[in-house]
Scaffold this active site. Sequence first.
Site, PDB file in Angstrom:
ATOM      1  N   LYS A 131     -13.085 -34.162 -54.156  1.00 52.06           N
ATOM      2  CA  LYS A 131     -12.727 -32.786 -53.806  1.00 52.06           C
ATOM      3  C   LYS A 131     -14.025 -32.019 -53.638  1.00 52.06           C
ATOM      4  CE  LYS A 131      -9.111 -30.100 -53.246  1.00 52.06           C
ATOM      5  NZ  LYS A 131      -7.748 -30.394 -52.760  1.00 52.06           N
ATOM      6  N   ASP A 161      -8.019 -27.490 -47.523  1.00 48.89           N
ATOM      7  CA  ASP A 161      -7.323 -27.034 -48.732  1.00 48.89           C
ATOM      8  C   ASP A 161      -7.293 -25.511 -48.584  1.00 48.89           C
ATOM      9  OD1 ASP A 161      -6.307 -27.965 -51.533  1.00 48.89           O
ATOM     10  OD2 ASP A 161      -7.613 -26.294 -52.038  1.00 48.89           O
TER      11      ASP A 161
HETATM   12  P1  NDP Z   1      -3.834 -21.723 -47.663  1.00 48.35           P
HETATM   13  O1  NDP Z   1      -5.203 -21.146 -47.771  1.00 48.35           O
HETATM   14  O2  NDP Z   1      -3.278 -22.051 -46.329  1.00 48.35           O
HETATM   15  O3  NDP Z   1      -2.786 -20.773 -48.390  1.00 48.35           O
HETATM   16  C1  NDP Z   1      -2.913 -20.422 -49.734  1.00 48.35           C
HETATM   17  C2  NDP Z   1      -1.843 -19.408 -50.073  1.00 48.35           C
HETATM   18  O4  NDP Z   1      -1.854 -19.159 -51.463  1.00 48.35           O
HETATM   19  C3  NDP Z   1      -2.081 -18.081 -49.401  1.00 48.35           C
HETATM   20  O5  NDP Z   1      -0.848 -17.442 -49.198  1.00 48.35           O
HETATM   21  C4  NDP Z   1      -2.923 -17.349 -50.455  1.00 48.35           C
HETATM   22  O6  NDP Z   1      -2.860 -15.947 -50.345  1.00 48.35           O
HETATM   23  C5  NDP Z   1      -2.237 -17.801 -51.709  1.00 48.35           C
HETATM   24  N1  NDP Z   1      -3.183 -17.747 -52.822  1.00 48.35           N
HETATM   25  C6  NDP Z   1      -4.378 -18.371 -52.906  1.00 48.35           C
HETATM   26  N2  NDP Z   1      -4.976 -18.075 -54.060  1.00 48.35           N
HETATM   27  C7  NDP Z   1      -4.130 -17.238 -54.703  1.00 48.35           C
HETATM   28  C8  NDP Z   1      -4.172 -16.590 -55.949  1.00 48.35           C
HETATM   29  N3  NDP Z   1      -5.229 -16.717 -56.771  1.00 48.35           N
HETATM   30  N4  NDP Z   1      -3.102 -15.823 -56.299  1.00 48.35           N
HETATM   31  C9  NDP Z   1      -2.043 -15.696 -55.463  1.00 48.35           C
HETATM   32  N5  NDP Z   1      -1.949 -16.281 -54.273  1.00 48.35           N
HETATM   33  C10 NDP Z   1      -2.976 -17.043 -53.897  1.00 48.35           C
HETATM   34  O7  NDP Z   1      -3.854 -23.017 -48.611  1.00 48.35           O
HETATM   35  P2  NDP Z   1      -2.828 -24.228 -48.646  1.00 48.35           P
HETATM   36  O8  NDP Z   1      -1.470 -23.762 -48.288  1.00 48.35           O
HETATM   37  O9  NDP Z   1      -3.440 -25.358 -47.927  1.00 48.35           O
HETATM   38  O10 NDP Z   1      -2.876 -24.607 -50.204  1.00 48.35           O
HETATM   39  C11 NDP Z   1      -1.960 -24.054 -51.159  1.00 48.35           C
HETATM   40  C12 NDP Z   1      -1.928 -24.962 -52.384  1.00 48.35           C
HETATM   41  O11 NDP Z   1      -1.494 -26.277 -51.992  1.00 48.35           O
HETATM   42  C13 NDP Z   1      -3.259 -25.176 -53.111  1.00 48.35           C
HETATM   43  O12 NDP Z   1      -3.024 -25.358 -54.492  1.00 48.35           O
HETATM   44  C14 NDP Z   1      -3.759 -26.499 -52.520  1.00 48.35           C
HETATM   45  O13 NDP Z   1      -4.680 -27.142 -53.378  1.00 48.35           O
HETATM   46  C15 NDP Z   1      -2.446 -27.246 -52.436  1.00 48.35           C
HETATM   47  N6  NDP Z   1      -2.435 -28.382 -51.518  1.00 48.35           N
HETATM   48  C16 NDP Z   1      -2.732 -28.241 -50.194  1.00 48.35           C
HETATM   49  C17 NDP Z   1      -2.691 -29.329 -49.352  1.00 48.35           C
HETATM   50  C18 NDP Z   1      -2.879 -29.195 -47.882  1.00 48.35           C
HETATM   51  O14 NDP Z   1      -2.619 -30.194 -47.180  1.00 48.35           O
HETATM   52  N7  NDP Z   1      -3.274 -28.055 -47.343  1.00 48.35           N
HETATM   53  C19 NDP Z   1      -2.415 -30.682 -49.869  1.00 48.35           C
HETATM   54  C20 NDP Z   1      -2.017 -30.717 -51.262  1.00 48.35           C
HETATM   55  C21 NDP Z   1      -2.067 -29.601 -52.046  1.00 48.35           C
HETATM   56  P3  NDP Z   1      -4.059 -15.143 -49.595  1.00 48.35           P
HETATM   57  O15 NDP Z   1      -3.736 -15.241 -48.148  1.00 48.35           O
HETATM   58  O16 NDP Z   1      -3.965 -13.786 -50.142  1.00 48.35           O
HETATM   59  O17 NDP Z   1      -5.329 -15.849 -49.964  1.00 48.35           O
END
Ligand code: NDP
Length: 457
Positions: free
Chosen positions: A130, A170
């Site tokens: 990571k 991510d």
């Molecule tokens: P994105 O950046 O596309 O989206 C993240 C989302 O979560 C946004 O809506 C963001 O809001 C919100 N968010 C982030 N940090 C916080 C916080 N501290 N409090 C509240 N909301 C928050 O990321 P992903 O959708 O790719 O990832 C989301 C999760 O899924 C993570 O935990 C990631 O590790 C996990 N994941 C992702 C994979 C992938 O293929 N993309 C694979 C496996 C797991 P804002 O817009 O305000 O930042």
Amino acid sequence: MAVTTSPFVRDLMADLKAKNPAEPEFHQAVQEVVESLDLVLERRPEYRSARIIERMVEPERVLMFRVPWQDDQGRVHINRGFRIEMNSAIGPYKGGLRFHASVNLGILKFLAFEQVLKNSLTTLPMGGGKGGSDFDPKGKSDNEVMRFCQSFMIELCHHIGPTTDVPAGDIGVGGREIGFLFGQYKRLRNEFTGVLTGKGLNWGGSLIRLEATGYGAVYFASEMLGTRNQTLEGKVCLVSGSGNVAQYTVEKLLQLGAKVVTLSDSNGYILDEAGVTAEKLHFVMDLKNVRRGRIKEYADKFKGVVYTPGDPKLDYNPLWTHKAQCAFPCATQNEIGVKDAANLVKNGVYVVSEGANMPTVLDGVRQFLDAKILFGPAKAANAGGVATSGLEMSQNSMRLSWTREEVDDRLHKIMKAIHRNCRETADAFGTPGNYVNGANIAGFLKVADAMMDQGLV
Ligand code: NDP
């Protein structure tokens, strides 16, 4: 729930905390896993004498580097870049890059540790890693993001490669960032290879990669419901986040006839009692992926929707207080606290499928297990993303592209296989229905056996 831990777990955790201070997320991720592994060590003492767990919690390599870049006004900024190469026993390091202001060594070590076990569960030959940076792409221009990505890759390119370490996206790293990173790698190394996954479709990407994590979390929920002869049709679902994972979780839930009533971002959440439709989801995708706006605008655009801003004074998140049957946390780590877990169970939620990584605190997980709800832990439920990255690597190596249907079919089969493996492993170790033990033990065994075979390295 009173937790009884063995002297082995207590000593291991004490050493880990002493050696890795101020890394609470890493401690949390390891604690959850080693509690499950107590069951294994009773039957397989050779892992203990070979100190397999102690080796697994020590990264094979940690890279930390300076990333200087200039903004559009010519001002100089310095961020910190990281890559954790955690374990390569079953394949090249594989895992995403996160760009978010909160990124630090401990968070990336927890993610890398989880990734090792998750990648093992996918059935594909991938080790775990990571990386990322405390750079926050929010509010930056495309040119600023490009300059940052190029500077980040100048160092990272020395450590990655299609058979060494293959990063992906991510939080904060989507198609735009992967494009800039790939372009710079290609320029620096003068080679066009599958060194990153999540690539654009006309330069080596795989169909369904974008959708895979969200789709996979929904397939996993379907499988869990199937054990009670139920489906997702008509189920009311709470979804958090509004990024990549949340968007495609919602898309698949709608296809399967479920009703989604919430979405969020780091500023607050929306409650749409009428349900998110395909049209409304399209609005969210444009809002988040193109215009890079805030979820509040959803409530301005559609009637009858209530927006609630986040309140740091609360010790619970009101998003998790609404009546529903299913919950899909898809934002970030520890977004379901102790009170949130209690609220979910109290309000009738009996399916939790984790799209985000480690979104539930340890005592929340224990509450779900005590309540005997269908709880799909992240390393199993969200493994569809990295599994499809594995499929992207296979297509790159073979220099061909599978159709959308073919990739989706493979993803679906992989999620079913992960579900079956977790279930059977939980049964075999005397804890039926406990997907946490199932995922931790099944993921561990494959890596541990490979490490035993390969000697002391
Ligand atoms: P994105 O950046 O596309 O989206 C993240 C989302 O979560 C946004 O809506 C963001 O809001 C919100 N968010 C982030 N940090 C916080 C916080 N501290 N409090 C509240 N909301 C928050 O990321 P992903 O959708 O790719 O990832 C989301 C999760 O899924 C993570 O935990 C990631 O590790 C996990 N994941 C992702 C994979 C992938 O293929 N993309 C694979 C496996 C797991 P804002 O817009 O305000 O930042």
